[in-house]
Scaffold this motif. Structure first.
Motif, PDB file in Angstrom:
ATOM      1  N   THR A 342       0.808  -1.135   0.117  1.00  0.00           N
ATOM      2  CA  THR A 342      -0.289   0.327  -0.384  1.00  0.00           C
ATOM      3  C   THR A 342       1.020   1.416   0.416  1.00  0.00           C
ATOM      4  O   THR A 342       0.868   2.321  -0.633  1.00  0.00           O
ATOM      5  CB  THR A 342      -0.635   0.619   1.061  1.00  0.00           C
ATOM      6  OG1 THR A 342      -2.031  -0.870   1.188  1.00  0.00           O
ATOM      7  CG2 THR A 342      -1.935   1.005   1.263  1.00  0.00           C
ATOM      8  N   ALA A 345       2.529   1.938  -3.522  1.00  0.00           N
ATOM      9  CA  ALA A 345       1.196   2.317  -4.619  1.00  0.00           C
ATOM     10  C   ALA A 345       1.461   4.098  -4.381  1.00  0.00           C
ATOM     11  O   ALA A 345       0.892   4.633  -5.128  1.00  0.00           O
ATOM     12  CB  ALA A 345       0.122   1.421  -4.554  1.00  0.00           C
ATOM     13  N   VAL A 357       2.908   0.687 -13.346  1.00  0.00           N
ATOM     14  CA  VAL A 357       3.054  -0.635 -12.446  1.00  0.00           C
ATOM     15  C   VAL A 357       3.530  -1.678 -13.893  1.00  0.00           C
ATOM     16  O   VAL A 357       2.327  -1.750 -14.628  1.00  0.00           O
ATOM     17  CB  VAL A 357       1.852  -0.834 -11.718  1.00  0.00           C
ATOM     18  CG1 VAL A 357       1.554  -1.744 -11.011  1.00  0.00           C
ATOM     19  CG2 VAL A 357       1.732   0.878 -10.736  1.00  0.00           C
ATOM     20  N   SER A 362       0.996  -7.404  -8.744  1.00  0.00           N
ATOM     21  CA  SER A 362       0.747  -6.253  -8.335  1.00  0.00           C
ATOM     22  C   SER A 362      -0.434  -5.532  -9.086  1.00  0.00           C
ATOM     23  O   SER A 362      -0.638  -4.447  -8.052  1.00  0.00           O
ATOM     24  CB  SER A 362       2.379  -5.162  -9.008  1.00  0.00           C
ATOM     25  OG  SER A 362       3.248  -6.591  -9.855  1.00  0.00           O
ATOM     26  N   VAL A 366      -2.923  -3.220  -6.116  1.00  0.00           N
ATOM     27  CA  VAL A 366      -3.400  -2.116  -6.264  1.00  0.00           C
ATOM     28  C   VAL A 366      -4.837  -2.150  -6.402  1.00  0.00           C
ATOM     29  O   VAL A 366      -4.911  -1.096  -5.885  1.00  0.00           O
ATOM     30  CB  VAL A 366      -2.864  -1.337  -7.677  1.00  0.00           C
ATOM     31  CG1 VAL A 366      -3.138  -0.025  -8.876  1.00  0.00           C
ATOM     32  CG2 VAL A 366      -1.059  -1.122  -7.362  1.00  0.00           C
ATOM     33  N   GLU A 373      -6.888   2.854 -10.341  1.00  0.00           N
ATOM     34  CA  GLU A 373      -5.772   3.042 -11.284  1.00  0.00           C
ATOM     35  C   GLU A 373      -5.199   3.457 -12.872  1.00  0.00           C
ATOM     36  O   GLU A 373      -4.159   3.789 -13.193  1.00  0.00           O
ATOM     37  CB  GLU A 373      -6.014   1.236 -11.905  1.00  0.00           C
ATOM     38  CG  GLU A 373      -7.424   1.251 -12.581  1.00  0.00           C
ATOM     39  CD  GLU A 373      -7.683  -0.805 -13.421  1.00  0.00           C
ATOM     40  OE1 GLU A 373      -6.584  -1.007 -14.034  1.00  0.00           O
ATOM     41  OE2 GLU A 373      -9.065  -0.450 -13.142  1.00  0.00           O
TER      42      GLU A 373
END
Ligand SMILES: Nc1ncnc2c1ncn2[C@@H]1O[C@H](COP(=O)(O)OP(=O)(O)OP(=O)(O)O)[C@@H](O)[C@H]1O
Ligand SMILES: O=C(O)[C@H](O)COP(=O)(O)O
Length: 403
Positions: A342, A345, A357, A362, A366, A373
């Motif tokens: 976290t 991200a 990313v 992965s 996210v 995203e």
């Protein structure tokens, strides 16, 4: 490389089009926990459906050992594809056998079939060219045209990725075209500082990538399962953490070269450790403690980077102009070990630079951790594939689409 737009312009109505997708989605007890890879191939499938093709979708899922194994069936992915398309999708319970032929022969123009996991056949991943070629011949019998759109698997020299396109007229799908377009930016004229974050569990696959990255990135942050081989190389106890013991000499050489090249190689300074791997089904609270990276008890394994490491890693990400991140830095599927991932991200989102990313898990992490995203520069469906692309390697699945 010819693209699907050229195929559509040539006309594809009534033709059997083999779409090699990467539907290798994360599953928990047979349920898909993130369908990003299925959604990513929808533009290609929808365009072929709209053009009245008979669409045959194929993929691997997980790493079965060349024989049918129900836990790796593609059926859940086929069902989700049907939901996303809003149309029925036929499912063949074999890959090149009678069920696959029946499913394909039963297709009307504009309909879709999914065949069973390609890796239920030893020929798919065989090292031997002849064995792979024989399986590719069997796949070729199912189609008139090949569309490569499984970006996540283009680094694999597998029958459906490498040998099949040589046997059929071949085109790149929309996903591959988009992925290559974005990743190209990171190989040409990259803006600096350039930070690369590596984590995940496919340690042996991804250690090799560091060799090249030492000549390209300014900062290399190592978390996840990969970190313990580095910590061990520094002489630390790593307990029962993931370890690639045979790679320690390689990692020592990487550390030396990083220093020589002025690349900052950043390792975790504290770790969340436990005697047990967490229960990912029940997500029952884990029994863990936080220790300094040189104090991992011999009977415990590292499962996430600790709070000091999160801050350290974030500081190397937020002021970067370019960030590429592959691999959760902890077992992010469990809430107690998702804190590191976290933090990474969030740091990407806080960074002013261009952020990418890469990787199935992965990207899933996210999304499952609640991040939007669309706020990232690009979310690639390929982890190993995007890393090898960045290495500058010739990827078998892309080379095979060239003419
Ligand atoms: N310290 C750790 N110990 C064990 N597993 C870990 C650790 N840290 C992360 N992982 C696991 O790594 C897995 C993801 O690794 P992986 O290398 O497959 O990344 P990816 O983003 O999916 O890339 P690719 O697309 O190449 O598969 C997750 O399931 C996560 O639980
Ligand atoms: O998850 C991935 O990176 C791709 O689907 C490729 O899977 P593989 O590493 O098992 O070949």
């Amino acid at each position: 490389m010819k693209t699907i737009d050229e195929l559509l312009a040539e006309g594809v109505a009534g033709k059997r089009v083999f779409v090699r997708a990467d539907l290798n989605v994360p599953l928990a007890e047979g349920l898909i926990t993130d369908d990003g890879r299925i959604r990513a191939v929808l533009p290609t499938i929808k365009a072929l459906v709209a053009a009245d093709a008979k669409v045959v979708v194929a993929s691997h899922l997980g790493r079965p050992k060349g024989a049918p194994d129900p836990q790796f069936s593609l059926l859940p992915a086929a069902e989700r594809l049907a939901e996303l398309l809003g149309a029925p999708v036929a499912f063949a319970q074999d890959t090149v056998g009678p069920a696959a032929h029946d499913a394909v022969n039963g297709l009307q123009p504009g309909q879709v079939a999914v065949i069973e996991n390609l890796r239920f056949n030893a020929g798919e991943t065989a090292k031997d060219d002849t064995e792979r070629g024989e399986f590719a011949d069997q796949l070729a019998a199912l189609a008139d045209v090949y569309v490569g759109d499984g970006f996540g698997a283009v680094h694999r020299k597998h029958a459906s990725v490498f040998d099949l396109p040589a046997r059929l007229p071949h085109y790149a799908g929309y996903l591959i075209a988009t992925e290559v377009g974005v990743l190209k930016k990171l190989t040409e004229d990259v803006k600096r500082p350039y930070t690369v974050v590596l984590g995940g569990a496919k340690v042996s696959d991804k250690l090799a990538v560091i060799d090249e990255l030492l000549g390209k990135a300014d900062r290399l942050l190592i978390g996840g399962g990969m970190a313990y081989t580095f910590l061990k190389a520094k002489g630390y106890e790593v307990g029962i953490s993931l370890l690639q013991e045979d790679q320690i000499p390689v990692v020592l050489e990487y550390m030396k070269r990083a220093e020589k090249n002025g690349v900052e190689l950043v390792l975790p300074v504290d770790i969340l450790v436990s005697k047990d791997f967490p229960d990912l089904k029940t997500k029952a609270p884990a029994d863990f403690e936080t220790v300094d990276a040189d104090r991992i008890p011999a009977d415990k394994e590292g499962l996430d980077i600790g709070p000091k490491s999160r801050e350290l890693f974030a500081s190397k990400i937020t002021d970067a102009e370019t960030v590429f991140w592959n691999g959760p830095v902890g077992v992010a599927e469990h809430p107690d070990y998702a804190g590191g991932t976290t933090a990474i991200a969030q740091a990407l989102l806080d960074s002013k630079g261009f952020t990418v990313v890469g990787g199935g898990d992965s990207a899933a992490a996210v999304r499952n951790l609640g991040f939007d995203e669309s706020k990232f520069g690009h979310i690639s469906t390929g982890g190993g594939a995007s890393l090898e692309y960045l290495e500058g390697k010739t990827l078998p699945g892309l080379a095979a689409l060239e003419d």
